[in-house]
Design an enzyme around this catalytic site. Sequence first.
Site, short mmCIF file in Angstrom:
data_model
loop_
_atom_site.label_atom_id
_atom_site.label_comp_id
_atom_site.label_asym_id
_atom_site.label_seq_id
_atom_site.Cartn_x
_atom_site.Cartn_y
_atom_site.Cartn_z
N TYR A 41 0.87 -1.30 0.06
CA TYR A 41 -0.03 -0.05 0.05
C TYR A 41 1.00 1.29 0.09
O TYR A 41 1.80 1.38 0.96
CB TYR A 41 -0.85 0.04 1.42
N TYR A 80 -5.68 5.31 -7.16
CA TYR A 80 -6.03 5.37 -5.85
C TYR A 80 -7.26 4.70 -5.45
O TYR A 80 -8.29 5.45 -5.64
CB TYR A 80 -5.61 6.71 -5.06
#
Length: 388
Positions: free
Chosen positions: A297, A341
């Site tokens: 991430y 995103y």
Amino acid sequence: MSARARDSLGGRAAIAGIGATEFSKDSGRSELRLAVEAVRAALDDAGLAPADVDGLVTFTMDTSPEITVAQACGMGELSFFSRVHYGGGAACATVQQAALAVAAGVAEVVVCYRAFNERSGRRFGAGVRHREPSAEGVALGWALPFGLLTPASWVAMAAQRYLHAHGLTPEAFGHVAVVDRKYAATNPAAWFHGRPITLADHAASRWIAEPLRLLDCCQETDGGQALVVTSLDRARELRRPPAVIAAAAQGSGRAQEQMTSFYRDDLTGLPEMGVVARQLWRTSGCGPADIDVGILYDHFTPFVLMQLEEFGFCGRGEAPDFVAAERLPLNTHGGQLGEAYLHGMNGVAEAVRQVRGTSVNQVPGASRVLVTAGTGVPTSGLVLAADG
């Protein structure tokens, strides 16, 4: 499940389908429409119909309720529906929830989804606005009056300490940005397709919250992503090779807050990800040397470095050199810095592609992929493996 013992979930479920919308800065349609498009694409990828679905999982930060998505997709009865909190920290946990339901016989086919207009609509990067009173709001009250108003400013505190503790400069973060954009440049689905960057580009980008520059911060994206989870036996009968869920875990550390855990003894690590790492290694039987690809991430570059260190790929303060040497293929879709995103859900999809052997940046022989969810918050992770 004890955080000190191997659990029994590994190998009992698999991801059988993935689907997404295009990734854009202005989708021109509702978040519900995006969710439905992604869910239908994932079901088609698996060779399943909406009527086959009996479970749905999403994030608490989602405007498209499970029953509404079920109606809009043409699904029937649901026997399982669940939501996971803490923003991007929920990404891998949605798959864990689905796998738990499948393993327990509560549901047979569970779809995990995330869809938002995060660029043209509500922008999370804009910081805290119009919050209802909550315990989390009280915690933020210790930081907001001093100017820590946005996610970048919250992460900058830990990033500055990391540099100081290890005698590094902000160039340390640039290696992550360069690697992500290298892979994004060859991924047609990525927003930054065809646009790699250099360390010089990173150093020339403007400050956002020192020591974070613009190119240390992820995008804001409109789009949707969905994943289909079912039993391994059923997945083997479907259209695509299954991505076996070898391990799934959630983690919250001591003195945990949501992005503002500044009162811990040490700001240079991510204890919540350490909890996830220990459980993933125990359950999967793997270690760092067994992982072929890391999908970590990357809403902010410093936390990619800290994750590598929490998982034991390298020692404390050694992650910048580890990334620069490309000792592990990282974020082969371009990550949230380069592709989109989507709160980490597009990273799970890339892990599935790597296991299937269909990624545009395929790592030869990739059979085990580590995936992580949001950092700085209670979080989650997965180890996905090729079948057999």
